[in-house]
Design an enzyme around this catalytic site. Structure first.
Site, PDB file in Angstrom:
ATOM      1  N   LYS A  22       0.745  -1.024   0.008  1.00 23.29           N
ATOM      2  CA  LYS A  22       0.251  -0.039   0.251  1.00 23.29           C
ATOM      3  C   LYS A  22       0.996   1.484   0.090  1.00 23.29           C
ATOM      4  O   LYS A  22       0.319   1.985  -0.572  1.00 23.29           O
ATOM      5  CB  LYS A  22      -0.859  -0.050   1.387  1.00 23.29           C
ATOM      6  CG  LYS A  22      -1.500   1.483   1.615  1.00 23.29           C
ATOM      7  CD  LYS A  22      -2.623   1.560   2.675  1.00 23.29           C
ATOM      8  CE  LYS A  22      -1.538   1.382   4.056  1.00 23.29           C
ATOM      9  NZ  LYS A  22      -1.241   2.862   3.891  1.00 23.29           N
ATOM     10  N   ASN A  23       2.016   1.310   0.682  1.00 24.15           N
ATOM     11  CA  ASN A  23       2.250   2.526   1.109  1.00 24.15           C
ATOM     12  C   ASN A  23       3.802   2.899  -0.056  1.00 24.15           C
ATOM     13  O   ASN A  23       4.715   3.638  -0.115  1.00 24.15           O
ATOM     14  CB  ASN A  23       3.617   2.593   2.562  1.00 24.15           C
ATOM     15  CG  ASN A  23       2.190   2.903   3.596  1.00 24.15           C
ATOM     16  OD1 ASN A  23       1.085   2.925   3.532  1.00 24.15           O
ATOM     17  ND2 ASN A  23       2.750   2.655   4.986  1.00 24.15           N
ATOM     18  N   ARG A  93      -4.488  10.419   4.316  1.00 21.94           N
ATOM     19  CA  ARG A  93      -3.736  11.147   4.289  1.00 21.94           C
ATOM     20  C   ARG A  93      -2.949  10.790   3.434  1.00 21.94           C
ATOM     21  O   ARG A  93      -2.269  12.378   2.995  1.00 21.94           O
ATOM     22  CB  ARG A  93      -3.595  11.546   5.687  1.00 21.94           C
ATOM     23  CG  ARG A  93      -4.326  10.910   6.695  1.00 21.94           C
ATOM     24  CD  ARG A  93      -3.237  11.238   7.871  1.00 21.94           C
ATOM     25  NE  ARG A  93      -2.138  11.851   7.582  1.00 21.94           N
ATOM     26  CZ  ARG A  93      -1.863  12.966   8.263  1.00 21.94           C
ATOM     27  NH1 ARG A  93      -3.342  13.315   7.962  1.00 21.94           N
ATOM     28  NH2 ARG A  93      -0.523  13.613   7.883  1.00 21.94           N
ATOM     29  N   CYS A 117      -5.228  12.508  12.574  1.00 20.67           N
ATOM     30  CA  CYS A 117      -5.510  11.238  12.377  1.00 20.67           C
ATOM     31  C   CYS A 117      -5.550  10.551  14.142  1.00 20.67           C
ATOM     32  O   CYS A 117      -4.874  11.514  14.392  1.00 20.67           O
ATOM     33  CB  CYS A 117      -5.210  10.127  11.569  1.00 20.67           C
ATOM     34  SG  CYS A 117      -4.061   9.652  12.073  1.00 20.67           S
ATOM     35  N   ARG A 122       0.221  14.422  12.734  1.00 19.93           N
ATOM     36  CA  ARG A 122       0.684  14.288  11.347  1.00 19.93           C
ATOM     37  C   ARG A 122       0.474  14.853  10.926  1.00 19.93           C
ATOM     38  O   ARG A 122      -0.279  15.477  10.316  1.00 19.93           O
ATOM     39  CB  ARG A 122      -0.699  12.841  10.751  1.00 19.93           C
ATOM     40  CG  ARG A 122      -1.281  12.108  11.563  1.00 19.93           C
ATOM     41  CD  ARG A 122       0.314  10.598  11.351  1.00 19.93           C
ATOM     42  NE  ARG A 122       0.144  10.071  10.459  1.00 19.93           N
ATOM     43  CZ  ARG A 122      -0.021   9.484  10.024  1.00 19.93           C
ATOM     44  NH1 ARG A 122      -1.317   9.079  10.150  1.00 19.93           N
ATOM     45  NH2 ARG A 122       0.053   8.841   9.343  1.00 19.93           N
ATOM     46  N   PRO A 123       1.285  16.614  10.790  1.00 23.74           N
ATOM     47  CA  PRO A 123       1.962  17.659  10.485  1.00 23.74           C
ATOM     48  C   PRO A 123       1.972  17.658   9.277  1.00 23.74           C
ATOM     49  O   PRO A 123       2.741  16.360   9.484  1.00 23.74           O
ATOM     50  CB  PRO A 123       2.390  18.426  11.428  1.00 23.74           C
ATOM     51  CG  PRO A 123       3.080  17.123  12.781  1.00 23.74           C
ATOM     52  CD  PRO A 123       1.826  16.012  12.653  1.00 23.74           C
ATOM     53  N   VAL A 124       1.962  18.820   8.178  1.00 24.73           N
ATOM     54  CA  VAL A 124       3.025  18.463   7.135  1.00 24.73           C
ATOM     55  C   VAL A 124       3.500  19.295   6.538  1.00 24.73           C
ATOM     56  O   VAL A 124       3.962  19.825   5.716  1.00 24.73           O
ATOM     57  CB  VAL A 124       1.980  18.212   5.724  1.00 24.73           C
ATOM     58  CG1 VAL A 124       1.334  16.785   5.734  1.00 24.73           C
ATOM     59  CG2 VAL A 124       1.013  19.290   5.894  1.00 24.73           C
ATOM     60  N   ASP A 125       3.956  20.319   7.489  1.00 25.12           N
ATOM     61  CA  ASP A 125       5.405  21.603   8.017  1.00 25.12           C
ATOM     62  C   ASP A 125       6.508  20.932   7.196  1.00 25.12           C
ATOM     63  O   ASP A 125       6.710  21.724   6.029  1.00 25.12           O
ATOM     64  CB  ASP A 125       5.303  21.752   9.720  1.00 25.12           C
ATOM     65  CG  ASP A 125       5.914  20.472  10.549  1.00 25.12           C
ATOM     66  OD1 ASP A 125       5.219  19.431  10.519  1.00 25.12           O
ATOM     67  OD2 ASP A 125       7.221  21.080  10.969  1.00 25.12           O
ATOM     68  N   ASP A 305       4.690   0.650  11.967  1.00 26.49           N
ATOM     69  CA  ASP A 305       3.612  -0.465  11.481  1.00 26.49           C
ATOM     70  C   ASP A 305       3.820  -1.699  11.999  1.00 26.49           C
ATOM     71  O   ASP A 305       2.262  -2.458  11.984  1.00 26.49           O
ATOM     72  CB  ASP A 305       3.162   0.249  10.009  1.00 26.49           C
ATOM     73  CG  ASP A 305       3.619   1.031   9.769  1.00 26.49           C
ATOM     74  OD1 ASP A 305       3.852   1.595   8.212  1.00 26.49           O
ATOM     75  OD2 ASP A 305       2.721   1.817  10.586  1.00 26.49           O
ATOM     76  N   ARG A 397      -8.431  -0.245   4.651  1.00 34.61           N
ATOM     77  CA  ARG A 397      -7.493   0.268   3.740  1.00 34.61           C
ATOM     78  C   ARG A 397      -6.356  -0.421   3.353  1.00 34.61           C
ATOM     79  O   ARG A 397      -5.327   0.496   2.812  1.00 34.61           O
ATOM     80  CB  ARG A 397      -7.236   1.902   5.097  1.00 34.61           C
ATOM     81  CG  ARG A 397      -9.113   2.418   5.001  1.00 34.61           C
ATOM     82  CD  ARG A 397      -8.447   3.987   5.844  1.00 34.61           C
ATOM     83  NE  ARG A 397      -7.200   4.244   5.611  1.00 34.61           N
ATOM     84  CZ  ARG A 397      -6.843   5.431   6.270  1.00 34.61           C
ATOM     85  NH1 ARG A 397      -7.251   5.306   6.799  1.00 34.61           N
ATOM     86  NH2 ARG A 397      -5.735   6.156   5.650  1.00 34.61           N
TER      87      ARG A 397
HETATM   88  C1  EPZ Z   1       4.572   7.038   6.728  1.00 34.46           C
HETATM   89  O1  EPZ Z   1       3.325   7.912   6.903  1.00 34.46           O
HETATM   90  C2  EPZ Z   1       3.362   5.222   6.112  1.00 34.46           C
HETATM   91  N1  EPZ Z   1       1.969   5.973   5.786  1.00 34.46           N
HETATM   92  C3  EPZ Z   1       2.718   5.280   7.474  1.00 34.46           C
HETATM   93  O2  EPZ Z   1       2.065   4.026   7.523  1.00 34.46           O
HETATM   94  C4  EPZ Z   1       3.909   4.705   8.234  1.00 34.46           C
HETATM   95  O3  EPZ Z   1       3.202   4.602   9.898  1.00 34.46           O
HETATM   96  C5  EPZ Z   1       4.913   5.680   8.448  1.00 34.46           C
HETATM   97  O4  EPZ Z   1       5.122   6.564   7.645  1.00 34.46           O
HETATM   98  C6  EPZ Z   1       5.777   5.924   9.382  1.00 34.46           C
HETATM   99  O5  EPZ Z   1       6.856   5.133   8.749  1.00 34.46           O
HETATM  100  C7  EPZ Z   1       2.482   6.630   4.017  1.00 34.46           C
HETATM  101  O6  EPZ Z   1       3.441   5.950   3.173  1.00 34.46           O
HETATM  102  C8  EPZ Z   1       0.645   6.484   3.522  1.00 34.46           C
HETATM  103  P1  EPZ Z   1       5.755  10.356   8.433  1.00 34.46           P
HETATM  104  P2  EPZ Z   1       3.929   9.509   7.171  1.00 34.46           P
HETATM  105  O7  EPZ Z   1       6.329  11.452   7.871  1.00 34.46           O
HETATM  106  O8  EPZ Z   1       5.176   9.808   5.547  1.00 34.46           O
HETATM  107  C9  EPZ Z   1       6.239  13.497  12.175  1.00 34.46           C
HETATM  108  C10 EPZ Z   1       0.254   2.866   7.846  1.00 34.46           C
HETATM  109  O9  EPZ Z   1       0.045   2.456   8.821  1.00 34.46           O
HETATM  110  N2  EPZ Z   1       6.619  14.362  11.015  1.00 34.46           N
HETATM  111  O10 EPZ Z   1       7.453   9.518   8.518  1.00 34.46           O
HETATM  112  O11 EPZ Z   1       2.475  10.001   7.193  1.00 34.46           O
HETATM  113  C11 EPZ Z   1       4.991  12.728  12.403  1.00 34.46           C
HETATM  114  O12 EPZ Z   1       4.182  13.162  13.243  1.00 34.46           O
HETATM  115  C12 EPZ Z   1       0.487   4.233   7.731  1.00 34.46           C
HETATM  116  O13 EPZ Z   1       0.666   1.765   7.004  1.00 34.46           O
HETATM  117  C13 EPZ Z   1       6.546  15.545  11.195  1.00 34.46           C
HETATM  118  O14 EPZ Z   1       6.389  16.245  12.378  1.00 34.46           O
HETATM  119  O15 EPZ Z   1       5.143   9.272   8.407  1.00 34.46           O
HETATM  120  C14 EPZ Z   1       5.832  11.558  12.714  1.00 34.46           C
HETATM  121  O16 EPZ Z   1       5.414  11.973  14.169  1.00 34.46           O
HETATM  122  C15 EPZ Z   1      -0.146   4.632   9.390  1.00 34.46           C
HETATM  123  N3  EPZ Z   1       6.503  16.701  10.068  1.00 34.46           N
HETATM  124  C16 EPZ Z   1       6.579  11.396  12.273  1.00 34.46           C
HETATM  125  O17 EPZ Z   1       7.266  12.458  11.180  1.00 34.46           O
HETATM  126  C17 EPZ Z   1       6.064  16.121   8.794  1.00 34.46           C
HETATM  127  O18 EPZ Z   1       5.887  17.262   8.657  1.00 34.46           O
HETATM  128  C18 EPZ Z   1       6.980   9.841  11.067  1.00 34.46           C
HETATM  129  O19 EPZ Z   1       6.050  10.741  10.058  1.00 34.46           O
HETATM  130  C19 EPZ Z   1       6.342  15.091   8.241  1.00 34.46           C
HETATM  131  C20 EPZ Z   1       5.681  14.061   9.656  1.00 34.46           C
END
Ligand code: EPZ
Length: 417
Positions: A22-23, A93, A117, A122-125, A305, A397
């Site tokens: 999926k990812n 997301r 969520c 889950r910020p995107v900053d 995960d 999902r």
């Molecule tokens: C990806 O999410 C995966 N989703 C998630 O899988 C997975 O748990 C996660 O990576 C960690 O491995 C997809 O690939 C679609 P991150 P993502 O950005 O990219 C913080 C599942 O169950 N952060 O690596 O959203 C964030 O809050 C899902 O399949 C910021 O602060 O995760 C977190 O604490 C759940 N600012 C950490 O970084 C940002 O701009 C890691 O998040 C982005 C992230």
């Protein structure tokens, strides 16, 4: 609302095939936005998130033709609608992954800010900061990200937190930027290598995917290509944990043991016998599992995960385990549901102390997020009596036909409306 009903206590035996990841599939579908030519993606899993992403891409003007066998051909010749609406983004997301490609190809994007969520804010900053460094003008108004960029230019971007989709978004944006982009402290997940391989097949110039420094040299345009989605390492790990918890012996096809070394190490430590070669993994478990400590961290360390699934395994293991969640701030919600099944778990901050007991009791429980749902399925497989899991749309999902695959392994599991 659909539910799953599980009669516990049946050791798993048999062979199943693992679906595409999926990812990996989600960013790969977004890569189609980077070219006007056709992109053919094979081994796309039949998941709710994939359906949502395809409808979003269609709404933006991408033509999509999907065969039953997981083959999807996308062509974004003309992008007519550069908006990702709230209604879609709130349920998935990963829609944020259209931002980088849209800016690179069309020079503008209007994307609903993904809310939080269940598992965290889950910020995107970091996505936004990176695109601004590449020359995008980005404002957030009324819950939407408004982004404009006449022409993105290369930049050196250092992530202060390792972000998987942040790395993917900026890597895609950089393929068409003017000049060279360097992503430092980049995520190293295998899904990023899969995406980079597809982008390179489309003509992108990328080095270092899979390491923490990725260098992308922008090119004027990308062309069409064909790519096959890598196996889902989390689905693989989920079935291996289920077989370790129930006892038995399973054989997984169309997967790759090298994608989940940290998980296999932990299962071996719990007492499972694991053999693998090329694209299959065999697991035998004929003893009571031993408790194993788990601490989540970015790849190649233990994946967040897989944390919830190991929580269920530890509930009936021999000993006491500490499970520490370091990636998301609220990813221990399965604990409350497992305690309804008599699990002995105490939460201290971002850590759970799990004391193994003889057996869990079947009960009515509720899924709260995708991987928590998987942990409840595993708990139901090992509990005494019947478990009914509600809100299983979370499960759909991320797992293709999970009850079908588990039934093929002998589990007593069925879905009801
Ligand atoms: C990806 O999410 C995966 N989703 C998630 O899988 C997975 O748990 C996660 O990576 C960690 O491995 C997809 O690939 C679609 P991150 P993502 O950005 O990219 C913080 C599942 O169950 N952060 O690596 O959203 C964030 O809050 C899902 O399949 C910021 O602060 O995760 C977190 O604490 C759940 N600012 C950490 O970084 C940002 O701009 C890691 O998040 C982005 C992230």
């Amino acid at each position: 609302m659909q539910k799953l009903i599980i009669q516990g206590g049946v050791p798993l035996h048999g062979e199943i095939s693992i679906s595409g990841a999926k990812n990996a599939a989600l960013p790969l579908l977004c890569a189609a936005l980077l070219t006007g030519e056709s992109l053919k993606i094979n081994n796309v899993p039949a998941l709710h998130d994939i359906t949502t992403m395809l409808s979003l891409l269609k709404q933006m003007g991408t033509t999509v033709s999907a065969s039953g066998a997981g083959e999807v051909t996308l062509s974004a010749a003309t992008l007519t609608h550069l908006v990702a609406p709230y209604e879609m983004v709130k349920t998935m997301r990963a829609a944020i992954l259209v931002l980088g490609p849209m800016l690179a190809r069309a020079g503008e994007a209007e994307i609903s800010l993904p809310g939080g969520c269940a598992i965290g804010l889950r910020p995107v900053d970091l996505h936004i900061k990176g695109l601004q460094a590449m020359g995008a003008d980005i404002h957030i108004r009324h819950g939407y990200i408004h982004a404009v960029a006449k022409k993105l230019h290369g930049a050196r971007i250092v992530f202060d937190i390792v972000t998987v989709t942040g790395t993917e978004n900026l890597m895609m944006a950089a393929t068409l930027a003017e000049g060279t982009t360097i992503l430092e402290n980049a995520a190293r997940e295998p899904e990023i290598i899969d995406l980079a391989n597809c982008l390179k097949a489309m003509g992108a110039k990328i080095q270092g995917a899979g390491t923490d420094i990725i260098t992308i040299e922008g090119v004027p345009s990308l062309h069409g290509a064909e790519h096959t989605v890598m196996p889902d390492r989390i689905e693989t790990g989920t079935f291996l944990v289920a077989a370790t918890a129930t006892g038995g012996e399973i054989h997984l096809k169309n997967t790759d043991a090298h994608l989940l070394d940290a998980v296999l190490d932990k299962l071996t430590e719990a007492g499972a016998r694991i053999d693998s070669n090329g694209n299959w993994i065999n697991l035998k478990m004929h003893t009571k599992p031993k408790s194993v400590n788990v601490r989540t961290a970015p790849y190649p360390a233990f994946p967040t995960d897989m944390q919830a699934q190991f929580m269920s395994l530890n509930c009936i293991a021999d000993g006491t385990a500490i499970i520490t969640e370091t990636i998301f701030e609220n990813r221990l919600m399965h604990v409350q549901e497992l305690k309804r099944m008599n699990a002995s778990i105490e939460v201290e901050g971002n850590a759970a102390i799990v004391t193994g007991i003889a057996h869990l009791d079947g009960a009515n429980v509720m899924a709260t997020d995708l991987r928590a749902s998987a942990s409840l399925v595993i708990a139901g497989l090992i509990a005494q009596g019947e478990t009914v899991i509600d809100r299983i749309y979370h499960l759909d999902r991320g797992y293709e036909n999970i009850e079908g695959k588990l039934s093929a392994l002998g589990a007593q599991i069925r879905r009801i409306q």
